[in-house]
Motif scaffolding. Structure first.
Motif, short mmCIF file in Angstrom:
data_model
loop_
_atom_site.label_atom_id
_atom_site.label_comp_id
_atom_site.label_asym_id
_atom_site.label_seq_id
_atom_site.Cartn_x
_atom_site.Cartn_y
_atom_site.Cartn_z
N MET A 4 0.85 -1.18 0.00
CA MET A 4 0.00 0.00 0.00
C MET A 4 0.88 1.23 0.00
SD MET A 4 -2.80 1.19 2.84
CE MET A 4 -1.55 1.36 4.12
N PRO A 5 0.79 2.09 -1.03
CA PRO A 5 1.60 3.31 -1.03
C PRO A 5 1.22 4.20 0.14
CG PRO A 5 0.68 2.84 -3.21
CD PRO A 5 0.00 1.92 -2.24
N LEU A 6 2.17 4.97 0.63
CA LEU A 6 1.94 5.87 1.75
C LEU A 6 2.58 7.20 1.42
CD1 LEU A 6 0.66 5.57 4.65
CD2 LEU A 6 2.98 5.40 5.49
N GLY A 7 1.97 8.26 1.89
CA GLY A 7 2.50 9.58 1.63
C GLY A 7 3.84 9.80 2.28
N PRO A 8 4.44 10.96 2.03
CA PRO A 8 5.77 11.24 2.56
C PRO A 8 5.83 11.12 4.07
CG PRO A 8 5.15 12.87 0.91
CD PRO A 8 3.92 12.06 1.20
N VAL A 9 6.88 10.48 4.56
CA VAL A 9 7.16 10.38 5.97
C VAL A 9 8.56 10.94 6.16
CG1 VAL A 9 7.46 8.84 7.92
CG2 VAL A 9 5.73 8.33 6.20
N ALA A 10 8.70 11.94 7.03
CA ALA A 10 9.98 12.62 7.22
C ALA A 10 10.47 13.15 5.88
CB ALA A 10 10.99 11.69 7.88
N SER A 11 11.52 12.58 5.30
CA SER A 11 12.08 13.11 4.06
C SER A 11 11.38 12.56 2.84
CB SER A 11 13.57 12.74 3.98
OG SER A 11 13.69 11.35 3.77
N ASN A 59 8.02 3.63 17.89
CA ASN A 59 7.62 4.19 16.59
C ASN A 59 8.71 5.02 15.91
OD1 ASN A 59 5.88 4.75 14.42
ND2 ASN A 59 5.18 6.65 15.36
N ALA A 60 9.92 4.50 15.80
CA ALA A 60 10.96 5.24 15.09
C ALA A 60 11.99 4.30 14.48
CB ALA A 60 11.66 6.24 16.01
N ILE A 61 12.38 4.62 13.25
CA ILE A 61 13.56 4.04 12.60
C ILE A 61 14.55 5.18 12.42
CG2 ILE A 61 14.49 3.07 10.47
CD1 ILE A 61 12.96 0.95 11.68
N ARG A 62 15.78 4.95 12.84
CA ARG A 62 16.81 5.97 12.66
C ARG A 62 17.91 5.46 11.74
NH1 ARG A 62 17.12 10.52 16.01
NH2 ARG A 62 15.36 10.64 17.46
N VAL A 73 12.34 8.23 10.66
CA VAL A 73 11.03 8.00 10.07
C VAL A 73 10.12 7.36 11.10
CG1 VAL A 73 11.82 7.84 7.69
CG2 VAL A 73 11.81 5.80 9.11
N GLN A 74 8.87 7.74 11.06
CA GLN A 74 7.87 7.23 11.99
C GLN A 74 6.57 6.99 11.25
OE1 GLN A 74 8.21 10.70 14.67
NE2 GLN A 74 8.84 9.28 16.26
N HIS A 75 5.72 6.16 11.85
CA HIS A 75 4.38 6.04 11.28
C HIS A 75 3.66 7.37 11.51
CE1 HIS A 75 0.29 4.77 10.50
NE2 HIS A 75 0.79 3.73 9.88
N PRO A 76 3.07 7.95 10.47
CA PRO A 76 2.55 9.31 10.59
C PRO A 76 1.31 9.45 11.45
CG PRO A 76 1.98 8.39 8.46
CD PRO A 76 2.92 7.40 9.11
N ARG A 86 1.68 -3.55 14.18
CA ARG A 86 0.30 -3.21 13.84
C ARG A 86 0.07 -2.90 12.38
NH1 ARG A 86 -2.05 -0.46 18.77
NH2 ARG A 86 -2.90 1.18 17.48
N HIS A 87 1.12 -2.67 11.62
CA HIS A 87 0.94 -2.16 10.26
C HIS A 87 1.77 -2.90 9.22
CE1 HIS A 87 -1.37 1.19 11.87
NE2 HIS A 87 -0.42 1.34 12.79
N GLY A 88 2.10 -4.14 9.48
CA GLY A 88 2.80 -4.91 8.47
C GLY A 88 4.26 -4.51 8.31
N VAL A 89 4.71 -4.47 7.06
CA VAL A 89 6.11 -4.22 6.74
C VAL A 89 6.26 -2.86 6.05
CG1 VAL A 89 8.10 -5.02 5.41
CG2 VAL A 89 6.57 -6.68 6.50
N PHE A 90 7.25 -2.10 6.47
CA PHE A 90 7.60 -0.85 5.82
C PHE A 90 8.88 -1.07 5.02
CE2 PHE A 90 4.48 0.70 8.50
CZ PHE A 90 4.38 2.09 8.57
N VAL A 91 8.96 -0.49 3.83
CA VAL A 91 10.18 -0.53 3.02
C VAL A 91 10.49 0.88 2.54
CG1 VAL A 91 11.30 -1.42 0.95
CG2 VAL A 91 9.82 -2.92 2.29
N TRP A 92 11.73 1.31 2.77
CA TRP A 92 12.18 2.63 2.36
C TRP A 92 13.23 2.54 1.26
CZ3 TRP A 92 11.45 1.26 7.44
CH2 TRP A 92 10.54 2.03 8.19
#
Length: 363
Positions: free
Chosen positions: A1-8, A302-305, A318-321, A346-352
């Motif tokens: 699922m695409p997601l809008g900008p998070v952080a940068s 709720n943070a990836i650094r 980056v954080q879940h918005p 709670r929200h599956g997998v994030f890929v940056w």
């Protein structure tokens, strides 16, 4: 699922499935991302687009997954103690070739030998089992694929890792010990004692000569993998260490744990341990990028650094918005170092796409 900008705006995609993601792992060629979930599934996604390719079912939650080094197989282990061996070669629909049974409790870790011919499984039943995965693919389920049961730990086995040269298997346990097993004879070569709480994280140096261990006592120990001698003890804070990782050149290691800091150690002791401060909660996952120029860490709160290990500076957060109670768990870099994946509760997998980070893209 695409997601809008998070952080940068470096976030590439977020998986459509929800629920607690236990582990994430890129295929050896980096094209597929596997995730294991508490909803009794393993999900395979295109690592570039996030498109879900397949859902592989289990009868119960799946704590452990591992790819074979040749990319032909994916192994998944569940809380019932069963292991499923999936044929995933050439991206055809994955087929479950075998269900490997024998453990009586939760599978906590899986690891293929470097030649992909043997799979090691670690269980809460206190044993490690070695499986002939070459014979299992396409063969009848006769139960003949169990090569050996390695017994000796007196409590749950937390992790298993192979040395890069394939000669040694290391296992860690809640019994506070680490065992080194000879890959040929399947006999224990050394019992490493020194941790004062359950041993967990394990990582061999690239040359297979040393093993790093971390545990609930907040201590990192380095061991000579031949003699079993503890060659170095590293302790900066009284913390439980949840994850450790070697730099690609084997000259540095990183740890994360309950003290909320990311710590980098120089193996030659030329410099003092360097702490990277910024997380506000338990650091659950740490990992070096393939080239060693970046570090990533995942946090309970709720943070990836993303860090520069050279300067110690935090260059990206980056954080879940919309969900501050989201927790990031294990993370994995793609083999080319361009993408970073993390599992959530709670929200599956994030890929940056890490290249989209301003500091990285202009480096």
């Amino acid at each position: 699922m695409p997601l809008g900008p998070v952080a940068s705006g470096a976030l590439l995609w977020v998986s459509q499935h929800t629920g607690h993601v236990n582990r994430v792992a890129f295929s050896p060629d980096g094209s597929v991302l596997a995730s294991s979930l508490n909803d009794a599934t393993v999900r395979l996604c295109d690592s570039r687009t996030g498109r879900q390719l397949e859902t592989l079912g289990h009868p119960g939650p799946v704590p452990a997954i591992a790819w074979s080094a040749d990319g032909r197989m994916l192994a998944s282990g569940d809380v019932q103690g069963d292991i499923r061996l999936w044929n995933v070669w050439k991206h055809r629909p994955a087929t479950c070739e075998q269900v490997l049974t024998g453990h009586s409790s939760w599978i906590d870790a899986l690891a293929f030998a470097p030649d992909s011919g043997t799979l090691a499984s670690a269980s809460w039943d206190g044993t490690i089992k070695l499986w002939n995965t070459s014979a299992a693919l396409g063969a009848d389920a006769t139960g003949a694929y169990l090569l050996q049961t390695l017994a000796g730990h007196s409590d749950q086995v937390s992790r298993v890792v192979w040395s890069p040269d394939g000669r040694t298997l290391a296992s860690s346990s809640r019994d506070q010990t680490i065992r080194l097993w000879d890959a040929v004879s399947a006999s224990v070569r050394a019992v490493l004692q020194g941790h004062t709480a359950g041993a967990k994280g394990l990582a061999f140096t690239p040359d297979s000569r040393s093993l790093l261990s971390g545990g609930g006592d907040g201590v990192l120990r380095m061991w000579d993998s031949v003699s079993g001698e503890c060659t170095r003890v590293m302790q900066g804070y009284a913390a439980s260490l949840d994850d450790v990782d070697w730099s690609p050149d084997g000259a540095q290691l990183v740890s994360g744990g309950t003290d909320t800091v990311v710590t980098v150690y120089s193996i030659d002791r030329a410099t003092a341990p360097r702490t990277m401060i910024g997380h506000g909660g338990l650091v659950i996952g740490v990992g070096w990028s393939a080239g060693g120029q970046w570090l990533a860490s995942s946090e309970w709160d709720n943070a990836i650094r993303l860090w520069s290990p050279a300067s110690g500076a935090s260059i990206e957060v980056v954080q879940h918005p919309s969900d501050p109670e989201n927790c990031f768990y294990g993370l994995a870099w793609s083999p080319d170092g361009q993408r970073l994946a993390a599992g959530t509760n709670r929200h599956g997998v994030f890929v940056w796409d890490v290249r989209a980070c301003p500091a990285v893209g202009h480096a």
